[in-house]
Every structure is written in structure tokens, then in C-alpha cells.
Write a protein that holds these residues in place. Structure first.
Motif, short mmCIF file in Angstrom:
data_model
loop_
_atom_site.label_atom_id
_atom_site.label_comp_id
_atom_site.label_asym_id
_atom_site.label_seq_id
_atom_site.Cartn_x
_atom_site.Cartn_y
_atom_site.Cartn_z
N LEU A 41 10.00 28.89 73.87
CA LEU A 41 9.77 27.59 73.24
C LEU A 41 9.25 26.56 74.23
CD1 LEU A 41 12.84 27.24 70.84
CD2 LEU A 41 10.46 27.64 70.22
N ALA A 42 9.76 26.59 75.46
CA ALA A 42 9.29 25.66 76.48
C ALA A 42 7.83 25.93 76.85
CB ALA A 42 10.18 25.75 77.73
N VAL A 43 7.44 27.20 76.94
CA VAL A 43 6.04 27.54 77.25
C VAL A 43 5.13 27.10 76.12
CG1 VAL A 43 4.45 29.47 77.58
CG2 VAL A 43 6.61 29.41 78.83
N VAL A 44 5.53 27.35 74.87
CA VAL A 44 4.72 26.93 73.72
C VAL A 44 4.59 25.41 73.69
CG1 VAL A 44 4.70 26.85 71.20
CG2 VAL A 44 5.21 28.98 72.36
N ALA A 45 5.70 24.70 73.93
CA ALA A 45 5.65 23.24 73.95
C ALA A 45 4.74 22.73 75.07
CB ALA A 45 7.05 22.67 74.12
N ALA A 46 4.77 23.37 76.23
CA ALA A 46 3.90 22.96 77.33
C ALA A 46 2.44 23.22 76.98
CB ALA A 46 4.29 23.70 78.61
N ALA A 47 2.15 24.32 76.31
CA ALA A 47 0.76 24.62 75.94
C ALA A 47 0.24 23.62 74.91
CB ALA A 47 0.66 26.04 75.40
N ILE A 48 1.06 23.30 73.92
CA ILE A 48 0.66 22.33 72.90
C ILE A 48 0.49 20.95 73.53
CG2 ILE A 48 1.43 21.13 70.82
CD1 ILE A 48 2.70 23.80 69.95
#
Length: 134
Positions: A75-82
Motif C-alpha cells: 500500500l505504501a508503494v502504491v501510494a508513493a507511485a500515485i
């Protein structure tokens, strides 16, 4: 007398020179929401420990905790990408650091649990092993 004209302090022109910025409210909201989610995870993780000296407690396996940590890391990686796509620098940096920390914790915990599993398989009566009925 003509005085020299200074360049404008703020250039509000539109066009190709305009630089898009993320909405700070969304940046702060996403960062706070993810930190809250991560704090809930760590409180859940810490709730599994028992500090009562009168009870003998065998350690739980870390595998379920590591799976939950991996989920929060994803979730942290997805949030950083978005956030990177939106230009929200604060969220990108905070969530990338959180993902790196979670990655270290997951790999370190997996190595520790593999060592403990091997020790319990070889010597079932070792400290921290359940009474041989695994």
C-alpha cells in the motif's frame, strides 16, 4: 525619468511554462491516512506481546505478521507511485521511506523466523519452541 522594471515576483501566466502542483490538502490527507494505517498495524503487532512475568508464553510465528507488514508495504508503494504521478512530493518521500523500512523489517523477520523454524525442527525442546507438537 523612466525607472527599470523588475521582473514579476509571481508569474501567473498559463501555458507550457505553467507547472502543475498537487493539491496540498490531498497530499497531507494521503500522508496522514497512510501513517494512521501504519500505526494501526504496529499497534496490532505490539498487542501480541505479553509482559506478564508469571506466564510462560511461547512466541507466535512471525509469518502472519510479516504478511500483514508486506500488505502495508505494498500500500505504501502504491501510494508513493500515485503521489509521484500527482506531484505530491511529501507523500512520495514519506511513503518511499516507509516502504523501505517495511522491506527491511519483512526480510529480517523472515530470516529470523526461518532460523527459529529450523531450530525447532532440529531441537523441539529448544527455548521458544512449542512442546514438539508443531
Amino acid at each position: 525619468m523612466d525607472l527599470p522594471v523588475a521582473p514579476p515576483a509571481f508569474d501567473a501566466t498559463t501555458g507550457p511554462r505553467q507547472r502543475g502542483r498537487a493539491d496540498l490538502g490531498a497530499d497531507i490527507g494521503a500522508g496522514c491516512g497512510l501513517v494512521f494505517l501504519e500505526l494501526i498495524f504496529w499497534l496490532w503487532f505490539l498487542s501480541g506481546f505479553n509482559l506478564d512475568p508469571g506466564r510462560t508464553v511461547t512466541a507466535d510465528s512471525l509469518w502472519s505478521y510479516l504478511a500483514a507488514a508486506g500488505g502495508v508495504g505494498v500500500l505504501a508503494v502504491v501510494a508513493a507511485a500515485i503521489a509521484a504521478r500527482a506531484g505530491a512530493v511529501v507523500t512520495v518521500v514519506s511513503q518511499a521511506l516507509m516502504a523501505a523500512l517495511i522491506c527491511v523489517i519483512v526480510f529480517g523477520g523472515a530470516a529470523t523466523q526461518l532460523h527459529q523454524d529450523k531450530l525447532c525442527r532440529d531441537t523441539p525442546s529448544a527455548t521458544g519452541c512449542k512442546g514438539g507438537d508443531d
